[in-house]
Design a protein around this motif. Structure first.
Motif, PDB file in Angstrom:
ATOM      1  N   ASP A  40       0.780  -1.136   0.034  1.00 38.31           N
ATOM      2  CA  ASP A  40      -0.017   0.010  -0.009  1.00 38.31           C
ATOM      3  C   ASP A  40       0.896   1.331  -0.058  1.00 38.31           C
ATOM      4  OD1 ASP A  40      -1.088   0.057   3.356  1.00 38.31           O
ATOM      5  OD2 ASP A  40       0.910  -0.585   2.399  1.00 38.31           O
ATOM      6  N   GLN A  41       2.084   1.460   0.661  1.00 40.12           N
ATOM      7  CA  GLN A  41       2.812   2.553   0.628  1.00 40.12           C
ATOM      8  C   GLN A  41       4.091   2.523  -0.132  1.00 40.12           C
ATOM      9  OE1 GLN A  41       2.367   5.115   2.667  1.00 40.12           O
ATOM     10  NE2 GLN A  41       0.509   3.861   3.389  1.00 40.12           N
ATOM     11  N   GLY A  42       4.362   1.359  -1.088  1.00 40.43           N
ATOM     12  CA  GLY A  42       5.425   1.339  -2.112  1.00 40.43           C
ATOM     13  C   GLY A  42       6.613   1.515  -1.380  1.00 40.43           C
ATOM     14  N   LEU A  43       7.841   2.002  -1.996  1.00 45.62           N
ATOM     15  CA  LEU A  43       9.221   2.164  -1.537  1.00 45.62           C
ATOM     16  C   LEU A  43       9.197   3.178  -0.706  1.00 45.62           C
ATOM     17  CD1 LEU A  43      11.238   0.780  -4.337  1.00 45.62           C
ATOM     18  CD2 LEU A  43      11.777   0.455  -1.913  1.00 45.62           C
ATOM     19  N   GLN A  44       9.558   3.266   0.530  1.00 50.53           N
ATOM     20  CA  GLN A  44       9.613   4.388   1.226  1.00 50.53           C
ATOM     21  C   GLN A  44      10.925   4.627   2.109  1.00 50.53           C
ATOM     22  OE1 GLN A  44       5.973   5.707   3.502  1.00 50.53           O
ATOM     23  NE2 GLN A  44       5.487   6.837   1.870  1.00 50.53           N
ATOM     24  N   PHE A  45      11.358   5.661   2.050  1.00 42.70           N
ATOM     25  CA  PHE A  45      12.605   6.096   2.756  1.00 42.70           C
ATOM     26  C   PHE A  45      12.445   6.124   4.356  1.00 42.70           C
ATOM     27  CE2 PHE A  45      16.804   7.781   3.661  1.00 42.70           C
ATOM     28  CZ  PHE A  45      16.650   8.908   4.470  1.00 42.70           C
ATOM     29  N   LEU A  46      13.236   5.509   5.087  1.00 41.94           N
ATOM     30  CA  LEU A  46      12.890   5.486   6.384  1.00 41.94           C
ATOM     31  C   LEU A  46      14.071   6.491   7.168  1.00 41.94           C
ATOM     32  CD1 LEU A  46      12.305   1.844   7.309  1.00 41.94           C
ATOM     33  CD2 LEU A  46      10.698   3.924   7.224  1.00 41.94           C
ATOM     34  N   ILE A  47      15.309   6.225   6.809  1.00 46.09           N
ATOM     35  CA  ILE A  47      16.417   6.934   7.684  1.00 46.09           C
ATOM     36  C   ILE A  47      17.743   6.659   7.011  1.00 46.09           C
ATOM     37  CG2 ILE A  47      17.071   4.905   9.201  1.00 46.09           C
ATOM     38  CD1 ILE A  47      17.000   7.241  11.520  1.00 46.09           C
ATOM     39  N   GLN A  48      18.750   7.746   6.970  1.00 42.52           N
ATOM     40  CA  GLN A  48      20.027   7.502   6.518  1.00 42.52           C
ATOM     41  C   GLN A  48      20.959   7.799   7.497  1.00 42.52           C
ATOM     42  OE1 GLN A  48      21.160  10.714   4.019  1.00 42.52           O
ATOM     43  NE2 GLN A  48      23.095   9.869   3.228  1.00 42.52           N
ATOM     44  N   TYR A  49      22.187   6.893   7.424  1.00 40.53           N
ATOM     45  CA  TYR A  49      23.420   7.298   8.178  1.00 40.53           C
ATOM     46  C   TYR A  49      24.476   7.490   7.691  1.00 40.53           C
ATOM     47  CZ  TYR A  49      21.027   6.381  12.816  1.00 40.53           C
ATOM     48  OH  TYR A  49      20.238   6.601  14.003  1.00 40.53           O
ATOM     49  N   TYR A  50      25.338   8.227   7.867  1.00 45.14           N
ATOM     50  CA  TYR A  50      26.685   8.567   7.194  1.00 45.14           C
ATOM     51  C   TYR A  50      27.649   8.447   8.100  1.00 45.14           C
ATOM     52  CZ  TYR A  50      30.239  10.899   4.746  1.00 45.14           C
ATOM     53  OH  TYR A  50      31.390  11.088   3.796  1.00 45.14           O
ATOM     54  N   ASN A  51      28.757   7.685   8.056  1.00 45.41           N
ATOM     55  CA  ASN A  51      29.823   7.459   8.706  1.00 45.41           C
ATOM     56  C   ASN A  51      29.573   7.443  10.406  1.00 45.41           C
ATOM     57  OD1 ASN A  51      32.705   6.694   9.070  1.00 45.41           O
ATOM     58  ND2 ASN A  51      33.285   9.034   8.956  1.00 45.41           N
ATOM     59  N   GLY A  52      28.552   6.719  10.494  1.00 46.07           N
ATOM     60  CA  GLY A  52      28.100   6.609  12.036  1.00 46.07           C
ATOM     61  C   GLY A  52      27.025   7.659  12.627  1.00 46.07           C
ATOM     62  N   GLU A  53      26.589   8.530  11.920  1.00 48.47           N
ATOM     63  CA  GLU A  53      26.045   9.780  12.324  1.00 48.47           C
ATOM     64  C   GLU A  53      24.648   9.882  11.396  1.00 48.47           C
ATOM     65  OE1 GLU A  53      29.019  12.641  13.954  1.00 48.47           O
ATOM     66  OE2 GLU A  53      27.615  13.663  12.664  1.00 48.47           O
ATOM     67  N   GLU A  54      23.726   9.915  12.129  1.00 44.60           N
ATOM     68  CA  GLU A  54      22.296  10.139  11.449  1.00 44.60           C
ATOM     69  C   GLU A  54      22.470  11.241  10.374  1.00 44.60           C
ATOM     70  OE1 GLU A  54      18.309   9.776  13.728  1.00 44.60           O
ATOM     71  OE2 GLU A  54      17.850  11.765  12.726  1.00 44.60           O
ATOM     72  N   ARG A  55      21.744  11.294   9.087  1.00 46.81           N
ATOM     73  CA  ARG A  55      22.095  12.400   8.331  1.00 46.81           C
ATOM     74  C   ARG A  55      20.679  12.633   7.889  1.00 46.81           C
ATOM     75  NH1 ARG A  55      26.160  14.350   4.821  1.00 46.81           N
ATOM     76  NH2 ARG A  55      27.273  13.757   6.614  1.00 46.81           N
ATOM     77  N   ALA A  56      19.769  11.844   7.602  1.00 48.91           N
ATOM     78  CA  ALA A  56      18.296  12.074   7.366  1.00 48.91           C
ATOM     79  C   ALA A  56      17.330  11.381   7.764  1.00 48.91           C
ATOM     80  CB  ALA A  56      18.307  12.495   5.848  1.00 48.91           C
ATOM     81  N   LYS A  57      16.187  11.731   8.101  1.00 44.41           N
ATOM     82  CA  LYS A  57      14.901  11.106   8.464  1.00 44.41           C
ATOM     83  C   LYS A  57      14.002  11.158   7.592  1.00 44.41           C
ATOM     84  CE  LYS A  57      14.739   9.985  13.452  1.00 44.41           C
ATOM     85  NZ  LYS A  57      14.208  10.510  14.634  1.00 44.41           N
ATOM     86  N   GLY A  58      13.164   9.959   7.256  1.00 42.71           N
ATOM     87  CA  GLY A  58      12.070  10.007   6.443  1.00 42.71           C
ATOM     88  C   GLY A  58      10.732   9.924   7.425  1.00 42.71           C
ATOM     89  N   ASN A  59       9.738   9.002   6.627  1.00 42.01           N
ATOM     90  CA  ASN A  59       8.663   8.390   7.268  1.00 42.01           C
ATOM     91  C   ASN A  59       8.928   7.382   8.569  1.00 42.01           C
ATOM     92  OD1 ASN A  59       7.225  10.497   5.879  1.00 42.01           O
ATOM     93  ND2 ASN A  59       6.751   8.908   4.379  1.00 42.01           N
TER      94      ASN A  59
END
Lengths: 115, 112
Positions: A40-59
């Motif tokens: 029902d939601q398809g492909l959705q971004f959840l979260i990104q980490y870069y070199n140990g640190e949180e970089r971006a948050k999605g749903n």
């Protein structure tokens, strides 16, 4: 084979439980992404980490959390599981973040079934 | 809100045909447009990608056409083969972020 590995391949658990999904990025990749794929939601971004640190948050729900360890592998923790959390969870990795980091390579996924 | 609209939902072609999958967007901050191919039970695999300063890009039998003014881009598969039968996703990301926003997918079937 993208070079991204994920374990386990399948996971069946009950509502209210907690699970941990694991991802190892391609050799040399510093950025790790988590995506959820459901009918029902398809492909959705959840979260990104870069070199140990949180970089971006999605749903990403508050019941979900992630981290990236010094060896660059990442874990996605899902707690208080609900039936609606049943989905495919993919990890992807890229060399870095920013303009050059946009080529993301996906792992084979973990199929989570909540009963 | 669907930020990347993909059509058609499914597509059936004969071997050797040229299936075309279309995507449209509204966000002018998007600066990277990849296409992914996904087989059942597998993860999405990066096929080809384009940036807005280029109108066309070819890699093997796969071509992306990009129309910046219309905010549309499409995937053409030349000389399609039964092995191309898969689900195809377009995606986009903004210039200041890496997260990919995916279209809803197109299921392609190529018959011999």
């Amino acid at each position: 084979d993208s070079g991204v590995t994920q374990t386990p391949k399948h996971l069946i658990t009950a509502t209210g439980q907690r699970v941990t999904l694991r991802c190892s990025p391609r050799s040399g990749d510093l950025s790790v992404y988590w995506y959820q794929q459901s009918l029902d939601q398809g492909l959705q971004f959840l979260i990104q980490y870069y070199n140990g640190e949180e970089r971006a948050k999605g749903n990403i729900l508050e019941r979900f959390s992630a981290q990236q360890f010094p060896d660059l592998h990442s874990e996605l923790n899902l707690s208080s599981l609900e039936l609606g959390d049943s989905a495919l969870y993919f990890c992807a990795s890229s060399v870095e973040s920013g303009t050059s980091g946009k080529e993301q390579y996906f792992g084979p996924g973990t199929r989570l079934t909540v009963t | 809100q669907q930020q990347v609209k993909q059509s058609p939902q499914s597509l059936i072609v004969q071997k050797g045909g040229i299936p075309i999958i279309n995507c449209a967007y509204e966000n002018t901050a998007f600066d990277y447009f990849p296409w992914y191919q996904q087989f059942p039970g597998k993860g999405p695999a990066l096929l080809i990608a384009i940036r807005p300063d280029v109108s066309e890009k070819k890699e093997g039998r796969f071509t992306i056409s990009f129309n910046k003014s219309a905010k549309q881009f499409s995937l053409h598969i030349m000389d399609s083969q039964p092995g191309d039968s898969a689900t195809y996703f377009c995606a986009a990301s903004e210039y200041n972020t890496d997260k990919l926003i995916f279209g809803t997918g197109t299921r392609l079937q190529v018959f011999p």
